[in-house]
Design an enzyme around this catalytic site. Structure first.
Site, PDB file in Angstrom:
ATOM      1  N   ARG A   1       0.820  -1.207   0.000  1.00  0.00           N
ATOM      2  CA  ARG A   1       0.000   0.000   0.000  1.00  0.00           C
ATOM      3  C   ARG A   1       0.860   1.266   0.000  1.00  0.00           C
ATOM      4  NH1 ARG A   1      -4.892   0.113   4.247  1.00  0.00           N
ATOM      5  NH2 ARG A   1      -3.452   0.887   5.795  1.00  0.00           N
TER       6      ARG A   1
ATOM      7  N   ARG B   1       3.010   4.295   4.795  1.00  0.00           N
ATOM      8  CA  ARG B   1       2.717   4.655   6.181  1.00  0.00           C
ATOM      9  C   ARG B   1       3.626   3.854   7.113  1.00  0.00           C
ATOM     10  NH1 ARG B   1      -3.734   3.866   6.535  1.00  0.00           N
ATOM     11  NH2 ARG B   1      -3.070   3.066   8.547  1.00  0.00           N
TER      12      ARG B   1
END
Ligand code: AMP
Length: 217
Positions: A127, A160
């Site tokens: 991601r 992240r």
């Protein structure tokens, strides 16, 4: 429609939340997004939340509950909302119940996105999130046309901290221990609808909308 989305990290909650909220014309309220915005903005709340987020732990309930209470009192949430990432444990679910009782606005339905854990690890590690607009891409499933750049707004993509492998494992443990019990909690009160969240993003959105439409007023 007042809707809650549940499912493990990496089930595609954020992505589906965007499409579902747009389809039904309701605001998407994501506690993770609100925390991240506070971290970027350098607020006191952001500084406090960051410690927990970086470790893959839940931000304490008093802090999270107060934030959600404020957000649900905003005018745009009066006619409905989609909650993404809240509640995350049974205490938060009880708090939500209390807030909605006070507002005289019962929950319409809880949508559970089902995916197996192996798939979730794959999804989270690939991601990449846009620094500017927050849109989530995936290196394998939904790659941006130029590496590292958001197709939507040209912003820079990043991974992240909490999507790094060790933290992902910890977040899954936290999910199993604290959040998964919500599935039974909502099933027992007859508010749960589960869908298979594997497959193409558009197919999952279609499934979700088909299941949710009967709850829209
Ligand atoms: P998410 O984007 O939903 O995966 O959330 C990212 C991180 O924000 C989580 O790992 C938690 O540290 C924090 N967070 C988001 N929602 C909640 C919540 N309802 N309760 C506590 N912490 C939360």
């Amino acid at each position: 429609m007042r809707l809650v989305l549940v499912g493990p990290p990496g089930a595609g909650k954020g992505t589906q939340a965007e499409f579902i909220a747009e389809h039904f014309g309701i605001p998407k309220i994501s506690t993770g997004d609100i925390f991240r915005a506070n971290v970027s903005g350098g607020t006191d709340l952001g500084r406090l939340a960051k410690k927990y987020m970086d470790a893959g732990d839940l931000v304490p309930d008093e802090v999270t509950n107060a934030m959600v209470r404020d957000r649900l009192a905003q005018p745009d949430a009066v006619d409905g909302f989609l909650l993404d990432g809240f509640p995350r444990n049974v205490g938060q679910a009880n708090e939500l119940q209390g807030i909605l009782d006070e507002l005289g606005a019962p929950l319409s339905v809880v949508l559970d996105l089902e995916v197996d854990f192996e798939e979730v690890v794959k999804r989270l590690s690939g991601r990449r999130t846009c620094k500017k607009c927050g849109h989530v891409w995936h290196l394998e499933y939904d790659a941006p046309s130029a590496a590292g750049i958001c197709d939507r707004c040209g912003g820079e993509l990043y991974q992240r901290d909490d999507d790094l492998p060790d933290t992902v494992r910890h977040r899954l443990d936290v999910y199993a221990a604290q959040t998964a019990p919500l599935i039974d909690f909502y099933r027992n009160v007859g508010q749960l609808v589960s869908i298979d969240a594997l497959g193409a993003v558009e197919d999952v959105t279609e499934r979700a909308i088909a299941e949710l439409t009967p709850f829209a007023d």
